[in-house]
Enzyme design. Structure first.
Site, mmCIF file in Angstrom:
data_model
loop_
_atom_site.group_PDB
_atom_site.id
_atom_site.type_symbol
_atom_site.label_atom_id
_atom_site.label_comp_id
_atom_site.label_asym_id
_atom_site.label_seq_id
_atom_site.Cartn_x
_atom_site.Cartn_y
_atom_site.Cartn_z
ATOM 1 C CD GLU A 80 -2.736 1.569 0.505
ATOM 2 O OE1 GLU A 80 -3.505 0.676 0.162
ATOM 3 O OE2 GLU A 80 -2.796 2.722 0.044
ATOM 4 C CG ASP A 115 -3.103 -2.705 -0.705
ATOM 5 O OD1 ASP A 115 -2.373 -2.948 -1.668
ATOM 6 O OD2 ASP A 115 -2.738 -2.846 0.473
ATOM 7 N N GLY A 158 -10.475 21.873 -5.105
ATOM 8 C CA GLY A 158 -11.238 22.495 -6.180
ATOM 9 C C GLY A 158 -11.221 24.003 -6.086
#
Ligand code: COA
Length: 415
Positions: free
Chosen positions: A139, A168, A247
């Site tokens: 991971e 993962d 954003g």
């Protein structure tokens, strides 16, 4: 009710987390997932992070629901024959071994094609072709190599990995989509194909907005929504942005009542432009709605730190849930920082099947995350994970082996 993937047989050669996430999803959609494990040992996660001695760990049980488990020693010649029979019977082989392991077992793509030209062979690997293709990957390696770690954390601290298992489970999700897409294409072509989801690629796909920002930075030398603007320094690469929103609507995590003792007494607060006047009213700064230094999103950018400090003075007088209630009345986007304890106890998540209680013969009752993807015509029923080899005899019988043959194979150590 029938399930979306009824009739699809998956030869599940996966272990640890990435591959099992994928095959668990396919099982929840109705596929018959036959998990192949080594006799006596099984998936290594059965014994990792155990909270009860001799009992399959939560790590394993929470990633392997709705599957059947068979034990086969795929390096034993007779075990190989059993695996060949399974390859002929199944639609998809899913694996996430270290690079080359399947070939070393003798199951190259060419050999699998010979056995079953309709077989889809789906793999998770750490990296795609290139300098790192032979590396074993877990991971956090993927989070680091996929761009997530360098862009997570605060500007004055080191790179940080996230608790969300984007390497993962994220790659498992990507692989699942690849598999159902290949199954769909097979309905036209009649042929199988290989599906590869590399963990580096999967993480990068989830960090797409950061590659967007890299190019913006190179063109303009700055990014006004980042906390480094206007007083900090930008370097050559996208910096860590703390809790800034990715954003165009600035956001930050703010303290709520009780933060001194409760590590999760925080709220994510977004200063969305259309509700700016309402935000000013709620926090008692009505004058900011018309003040030219604060009235427009562009004017606010250099003052974001001060703005959030002022909003925080207000959120600190409310619990995160009180703040949510008030802010939602005015359509101000915000979200409480929920702990795992709060999520586990949340009745609405139990109701939708997103948090499910499962009973297990040796473990007893435990909580798991159900299928996050809800299909109206293919509801998910979460069934406990299999014990090691629980279905070996059943699957062998389906392959046409007699009880005597099964017992001989067991004596020979093939199953
Ligand atoms: N019978 C006999 N042998 C079996 C077997 C079975 N049923 N199942 C597995 N094996 C063997 C494999 O053939 C392999 O043997 P080899 O090394 O002699 O070829 C061996 O077991 C170990 O497999 P491997 O995948 O190398 O396990 P590992 O524990 O050494 O590595 C990972 C674990 C996760 C690092 C590695 O599998 C990997 O990089 N996978 C791809 C990326 C990935 O999915 N990572 C995330 C995991 S959550």
């Amino acid at each position: 009710m029938s399930k979306a993937l009824d009739g699809v047989r998956i030869l599940d050669f996966t272990h640890v987390q990435s591959g099992p996430t994928c095959t668990q999803l396919l099982a929840w959609f109705g596929a018959d997932v036959i998990k192949v494990e080594r006799a006596g040992a099984g998936d290594i996660t059965r014994e990792q992070l155990r909270d009860i001695p001799e009992v399959d760990s939560l790590y394993f049980t929470m990633l392997n629901h709705n599957k059947r488990s068979v034990t086969i020693d795929t390096k034993n010649p007779e075990g190989k024959q059993v695996l060949e029979a399974l390859i002929q019977k199944c639609d998809v082989l899913v694996e996430n071994f270290a690079p080359g392991a399947l070939d070393r077992m003798g199951f190259t793509w060419e050999r699998i094609q010979e056995l079953n030209p309709r077989m889809i062979v789906a793999s998770v690997k750490g990296f795609g072709p290139g300098p790192y293709e032979d590396c074993k990957v877990y991971e956090n390696v993927a989070q680091c190599a996929g761009g997530a770690a360098s862009t997570t954390g605060f500007d004055d601290g080191p790179p940080v990995v996230t608790g969300a298992q984007i390497g993962d489970s994220g790659t498992g999700l990507h692989l699942a989509l690849g598999i159902v897409t290949a199954l769909y294409q097979r309905t036209h072509t009649g042929r199988g194909q290989r599906v590869l989801a590399a963990m580096q690629d999967g993480v990068l796909n989830l960090c797409r907005v950061k590659l967007r920002d890299q190019q913006r930075l190179e063109r303009t030398g700055t990014m006004k929504e980042y906390p480094q603007y206007p007083n900090g320094q930008f370097g050559e690469a996208v910096p860590r942005a703390g809790n800034a929103s990715g954003g165009g609507q600035p956001g930050w995590i703010l303290k709520c009542k009780g933060w001194e003792t409760d590590p999760n007494a925080y709220i994510y607060f977004i200063t969305q432009a259309p509700v700016w006047a309402k935000i000013c009213n709620v926090i008692g700064k009505e004058e900011w709605a018309t003040d030219p230094d604060y009235a427009t999103p562009a004017a606010r950018l250099p003052h974001l730190k001060d703005i959030f400090a002022e909003i925080e003075r207000w959120t600190m007088t409310k619990t995160k849930f009180e703040a949510m209630q008030i802010l939602n009345k005015y359509d101000i986007p915000c979200g409480p920082i929920l702990s795992m304890k709060e999520i586990a106890e949340e009745p609405s998540l139990r109701k939708t099947g997103t948090i499910v209680e499962v009973d297990h013969p040796t473990r007893g009752k435990y909580l798991t995350v159900g299928n996050p993807i809800k299909l109206s015509d293919s509801p998910t029923e979460v069934m406990r994970s299999p014990l090691l080899g629980e279905h070996t005899d059943e699957v062998m019988a389906e392959l046409g082996y007699s009880p005597e043959q099964i017992s001989a194979l067991r004596t020979a150590g093939a199953i």
